[in-house]
Design a protein around this motif. Sequence first.
Motif, PDB file in Angstrom:
ATOM      1  N   LEU A 192       3.814   0.522   2.621  1.00  0.00           N
ATOM      2  CA  LEU A 192       3.570  -0.314   3.753  1.00  0.00           C
ATOM      3  C   LEU A 192       2.942  -1.717   3.269  1.00  0.00           C
ATOM      4  N   GLU A 193       3.188  -2.666   3.852  1.00  0.00           N
ATOM      5  CA  GLU A 193       2.776  -3.962   4.029  1.00  0.00           C
ATOM      6  C   GLU A 193       1.428  -4.225   4.730  1.00  0.00           C
ATOM      7  N   GLU A 196      -6.478   0.786   8.761  1.00  0.00           N
ATOM      8  CA  GLU A 196      -5.482  -0.078   9.876  1.00  0.00           C
ATOM      9  C   GLU A 196      -4.132  -0.048   9.562  1.00  0.00           C
ATOM     10  N   VAL A 197      -3.876  -0.370   8.477  1.00  0.00           N
ATOM     11  CA  VAL A 197      -2.755  -0.485   7.823  1.00  0.00           C
ATOM     12  C   VAL A 197      -1.831   0.746   8.024  1.00  0.00           C
ATOM     13  N   GLY A 241       2.082   3.250  11.962  1.00  0.00           N
ATOM     14  CA  GLY A 241       2.606   4.597  12.563  1.00  0.00           C
ATOM     15  C   GLY A 241       2.830   5.671  11.644  1.00  0.00           C
ATOM     16  N   VAL A 242       2.002   5.682  10.336  1.00  0.00           N
ATOM     17  CA  VAL A 242       1.946   6.922   9.643  1.00  0.00           C
ATOM     18  C   VAL A 242       0.615   7.540  10.300  1.00  0.00           C
ATOM     19  N   GLY A 243       0.611   8.656  10.580  1.00  0.00           N
ATOM     20  CA  GLY A 243      -0.333   9.391  11.373  1.00  0.00           C
ATOM     21  C   GLY A 243      -1.542   9.584  10.408  1.00  0.00           C
ATOM     22  N   LEU A 284       0.912  -1.296   0.104  1.00  0.00           N
ATOM     23  CA  LEU A 284       0.091   0.112  -0.036  1.00  0.00           C
ATOM     24  C   LEU A 284       0.866   1.299  -0.063  1.00  0.00           C
ATOM     25  N   LYS A 285       0.634   2.053  -0.925  1.00  0.00           N
ATOM     26  CA  LYS A 285       1.684   3.377  -0.983  1.00  0.00           C
ATOM     27  C   LYS A 285       0.617   4.548  -0.438  1.00  0.00           C
ATOM     28  N   VAL A 286       1.415   5.204   0.619  1.00  0.00           N
ATOM     29  CA  VAL A 286       0.599   6.130   1.163  1.00  0.00           C
ATOM     30  C   VAL A 286       1.449   7.572   1.246  1.00  0.00           C
ATOM     31  N   VAL A 287       0.825   8.627   0.692  1.00  0.00           N
ATOM     32  CA  VAL A 287       1.426   9.980   0.833  1.00  0.00           C
ATOM     33  C   VAL A 287       1.022  10.606   2.094  1.00  0.00           C
ATOM     34  N   ASP A 288       1.945  10.628   2.990  1.00  0.00           N
ATOM     35  CA  ASP A 288       1.366  11.442   4.136  1.00  0.00           C
ATOM     36  C   ASP A 288       1.176  12.908   4.194  1.00  0.00           C
TER      37      ASP A 288
END
Length: 105
Positions: A15-16, A25-26, A31-33, A3-7
């Motif tokens: 993220l896995e 939840e992922v 720990g990504v806010g 899962l790709k997340v831009v914070d």
Amino acid sequence: MRLKVVDHAGVEHVLEGLDGWRVMEVIRDWGVGIKAECGGACACGSCHVYVDPAWTDQLVPPSDEEVEQLDLIYESEPNSRLSCQILLRPELDGLAVTLAPGSEP
Ligand code: FES
């Protein structure tokens, strides 16, 4: 699956996640806010993300409840979703989302 997340700072995280996990939840568990105040009950809108347009058609359409929550969010866009309402499955490996304003922890 990935899962790709831009914070909120514009930093991309890869993220896995596991089949059946909620995207929210992922993001939270790595720990990504993310605020996600209601814990995934589709009742707060503070897990709002923008889905990469390349992926929007591959998601299960939002429920009436999710649409109602998204309608309450000022920054809502056509590619907006509540990340607690997106369940990972193998076909979504590589899904990319950006955390939206209002989801800061
Ligand atoms: Fe509250 Fe998603 S965590 S709507």
